[in-house]
Design an enzyme around this catalytic site. Sequence first.
Site, PDB file in Angstrom:
ATOM      1  N   PHE A  24       0.823  -1.200   0.000  1.00  0.00           N
ATOM      2  CA  PHE A  24       0.000   0.000   0.000  1.00  0.00           C
ATOM      3  C   PHE A  24       0.861   1.255   0.000  1.00  0.00           C
ATOM      4  O   PHE A  24       1.789   1.381   0.806  1.00  0.00           O
ATOM      5  CB  PHE A  24      -0.906  -0.033   1.234  1.00  0.00           C
ATOM      6  CG  PHE A  24      -1.840   1.130   1.373  1.00  0.00           C
ATOM      7  CD1 PHE A  24      -2.780   1.409   0.404  1.00  0.00           C
ATOM      8  CD2 PHE A  24      -1.801   1.932   2.507  1.00  0.00           C
ATOM      9  CE1 PHE A  24      -3.662   2.472   0.545  1.00  0.00           C
ATOM     10  CE2 PHE A  24      -2.670   2.988   2.663  1.00  0.00           C
ATOM     11  CZ  PHE A  24      -3.605   3.266   1.673  1.00  0.00           C
ATOM     12  N   SER A  92       3.162  -7.110   2.312  1.00  0.00           N
ATOM     13  CA  SER A  92       2.164  -6.305   3.007  1.00  0.00           C
ATOM     14  C   SER A  92       0.796  -6.429   2.318  1.00  0.00           C
ATOM     15  O   SER A  92       0.293  -7.532   2.172  1.00  0.00           O
ATOM     16  CB  SER A  92       2.640  -4.850   3.102  1.00  0.00           C
ATOM     17  OG  SER A  92       1.828  -4.109   3.968  1.00  0.00           O
ATOM     18  N   MET A  93       0.195  -5.317   1.888  1.00  0.00           N
ATOM     19  CA  MET A  93      -1.072  -5.425   1.178  1.00  0.00           C
ATOM     20  C   MET A  93      -0.929  -6.288  -0.062  1.00  0.00           C
ATOM     21  O   MET A  93      -1.878  -6.982  -0.468  1.00  0.00           O
ATOM     22  CB  MET A  93      -1.618  -4.044   0.806  1.00  0.00           C
ATOM     23  CG  MET A  93      -3.010  -4.091   0.188  1.00  0.00           C
ATOM     24  SD  MET A  93      -3.650  -2.468  -0.261  1.00  0.00           S
ATOM     25  CE  MET A  93      -2.811  -2.210  -1.847  1.00  0.00           C
ATOM     26  N   ASP A 194       7.884  -5.928  13.476  1.00  0.00           N
ATOM     27  CA  ASP A 194       7.032  -5.176  12.553  1.00  0.00           C
ATOM     28  C   ASP A 194       6.135  -4.232  13.351  1.00  0.00           C
ATOM     29  O   ASP A 194       5.367  -4.661  14.210  1.00  0.00           O
ATOM     30  CB  ASP A 194       6.186  -6.161  11.746  1.00  0.00           C
ATOM     31  CG  ASP A 194       5.458  -5.530  10.575  1.00  0.00           C
ATOM     32  OD1 ASP A 194       5.104  -4.333  10.657  1.00  0.00           O
ATOM     33  OD2 ASP A 194       5.237  -6.231   9.574  1.00  0.00           O
ATOM     34  N   HIS A 224       8.947  -3.744   8.821  1.00  0.00           N
ATOM     35  CA  HIS A 224       7.833  -4.153   7.972  1.00  0.00           C
ATOM     36  C   HIS A 224       8.256  -4.455   6.536  1.00  0.00           C
ATOM     37  O   HIS A 224       7.689  -5.344   5.895  1.00  0.00           O
ATOM     38  CB  HIS A 224       6.772  -3.046   7.973  1.00  0.00           C
ATOM     39  CG  HIS A 224       5.555  -3.361   7.173  1.00  0.00           C
ATOM     40  ND1 HIS A 224       4.746  -4.453   7.431  1.00  0.00           N
ATOM     41  CD2 HIS A 224       5.003  -2.737   6.085  1.00  0.00           C
ATOM     42  CE1 HIS A 224       3.757  -4.482   6.555  1.00  0.00           C
ATOM     43  NE2 HIS A 224       3.889  -3.463   5.731  1.00  0.00           N
TER      44      HIS A 224
END
Length: 245
Positions: A24, A92-93, A194, A224
């Site tokens: 994202f 992630s996303m 994270d 992250h």
Amino acid sequence: MILRGGEPFFYRGGSHGVLLVHGFTSVPAEMLLLGCHLHDLGYTVLGVRLAGHGTTPKDLERMSREDWYDSVCDGYALLDSCCEKISVVGQSMGGLLSLRLAANVPVHRVAAMAAPIFIHEDKMLYRLPPREKCTGRFQPKRRRQLPDVPEECNASYLEMPLGAVHEVLDLIEVVKKELPRVTAPLLLIQSYNDHTVRYRSASYIYRRAGSQEKELQWLDKSGHLLTLDCQREEVFQRVSAFLQK
């Protein structure tokens, strides 16, 4: 205009294609170093640009979770035209979108890194206004600038549209429902350090995914951005070993 690092990338290799999906507010170059590593091993690699990313935050405000998923499906179709089998790897996303793809089309293997189910309290989601009050509202966004990677890999929006945050939360709910339909071999990588995604997200995905073959691997130093952080070489090795099985 596309930001430097915002361009999708494609490296032709062998018959096993790997679709790489960034996170994202980020850009395809977030996955570039992993892509180069995999291409050196003989894979055909495509790093997609998700709709509304790599240009301006206002572009992102106009996009929905379905637009992002369409971007991933377009990438899958491109690889399907030149490869015999396709694996998908997301950060992630991008990990959420990779899981959703694996729940709906045939993939050889799927890897999700730092995929969010539970957002870390540091992100203060309790301050997020209702969706109807988010139009035209943007929140400054800080991201670690990692000094030992190419400049374009660090590219990211400096603010995020609050409406798009609601779309991410909706995507999480969609993926939670679809996890039992993920049956391809699954690799999850998550760092205890994270501060964007709560690390129990990985355990949640592991328990609910329908895959018979699945692995959950932990890191203890990275933040992250697993494809760029201090343990990225370890991440690359774990992903490539998983794909080679």
